[in-house]
Design an enzyme around this catalytic site. Structure first.
Site, short mmCIF file in Angstrom:
data_model
loop_
_atom_site.label_atom_id
_atom_site.label_comp_id
_atom_site.label_asym_id
_atom_site.label_seq_id
_atom_site.Cartn_x
_atom_site.Cartn_y
_atom_site.Cartn_z
CD GLU A 1 14.27 -1.12 33.50
OE1 GLU A 1 13.88 -0.27 32.70
OE2 GLU A 1 13.54 -2.05 33.92
NE ARG B 1 10.40 -3.95 26.81
CZ ARG B 1 9.27 -3.84 27.51
NH1 ARG B 1 8.94 -2.68 28.07
NH2 ARG B 1 8.46 -4.87 27.65
CG HIS C 1 10.17 -0.77 33.71
ND1 HIS C 1 11.02 -1.57 32.97
CD2 HIS C 1 8.97 -0.81 33.05
CE1 HIS C 1 10.36 -2.08 31.93
NE2 HIS C 1 9.11 -1.63 31.96
#
Length: 319
Positions: A264, A235, A282
């Protein structure tokens, strides 16, 4: 009775997998494209279940959606769902805890090797017209290095298997595993300070909690070796990215491989533009197979809850 299952947000090409998983159930699949909890409440006040990717599921959602029975999170982390509010309202929260161990561990290995061999740096140099092996200096052998794991669940265990062809030492900081449990897997249990000071490569695999938020900050980076690299596929907020950027600028550590960021996409790009940072969007969880498994699993779980079956992957406890 027709049940309403709302998909709050998604970036998949379509919802064919979800629709197929609901074929035998009298259910309407509704899309919301939510940017806020109020969007969800306004769009689907009759929702019996929510399928959630990135949307925030706050207490307001649980207060207002009186028929809500289940929230299914696409993926492992549930930090965007208010678990206490869900439990207080008698709503099950489920996730998909086991679907991408192979993908995330492989991606972690890819980032490690990229940083250690400076693959991206060479690629950039060649594209800029420079064919020069010295561009990536210094590069040292991988064998003999110490790999440190922050957290030692299924993903780092699989990663360690992938690393088995190298001559490496392994240490792990995981306060929830005993020394014997780690030793049995060929890993030395260390405290957090030892993890920082002994790891040549530090791979992060902890969930985002109050305990782990900004776990890697200026103080942590100052304790790492100046040739060390850090890899994060967990994370984004586990790392203080401002402190990481400063540590790289000061050469307190040598590099970073990042698949996740606190925001993000990141608003400030100075870190990802650093020459010793390799960044991906990601995507460590992703393969065509893992995506299909994730979507099918969570949809079937929330459908089962609506039909009053016990959840297969509960995150909260309503017993």
């Amino acid at each position: 009775m027709t049940y309403t299952i709302a998909v709050t947000d998604f970036d998949f090409p379509d919802l064919s997998i979800e629709s197929a998983a609901l074929e035998e159930m009298d259910a309407e699949l509704v899309t919301v494209d939510a940017e806020s909890p109020s969007d969800i409440v306004d769009a689907v006040p009759e929702a019996n279940a929510l399928l959630v990717q990135y949307a925030t599921i706050s207490e307001t959602v649980f207060d207002e959606l009186e028929d809500l029975r289940a929230v299914g999170r696409y993926g492992i982390g549930v930090d965007n769902v208010d678990l206490d509010a869900a439990t207080n309202h008698g709503v099950w929260v489920v996730n998909v805890p086991s679907y991408c161990e192979e993908e995330v561990s492989t991606h972690s290995l890819s980032l490690m090797l990229n940083c250690l061999r400076n693959v991206s740096g060479y690629d950039r140099a060649i594209k800029d017209g420079r064919w020069d092996w010295t561009e990536g200096k210094p590069i040292n052998r991988i064998s003999g290095k110490t790999i440190g794991f922050a957290g030692f669940g299924k993903i780092p265990q699989h990663l360690m298997t992938l690393l088995g062809g190298f001559d490496l030492d392994y240490v792990a900081y995981d306060p929830y595993l005993s020394r014997t449990e780690l030793t049995d897997q060929g890993v030395d249990k260390v405290d957090f300070g030892e993890l920082l000071s002994t790891s040549d490569v530090l791979s992060v695999h902890v969930p985002l909690t109050d305990e782990t938020k900004r776990m890697f900050d200026a103080d942590a980076f100052s304790q790492m070796q100046d040739h060390a690299i850090i890899v994060n596929t967990a994370r984004g907020a586990v790392i203080d990215t401002n402190d990481l950027h400063t540590a790289l600028q000061r050469r307190e550590i040598a590099g970073a491989g990042l698949d996740v960021m606190p925001v993000e996409p990141p608003e400030d790009t100075s870190l990802i533009e650093h020459e010793n940072v390799v960044c991906t969007p990601h995507v460590a969880w992703y393969s065509e197979e893992s995506m299909a498994e994730m979507r099918r699993t969570v949809t079937q779980d929330v459908a089962g809850i609506i039909r009053e079956n016990a959840p297969k992957n509960p995150v909260n406890d309503l017993e």
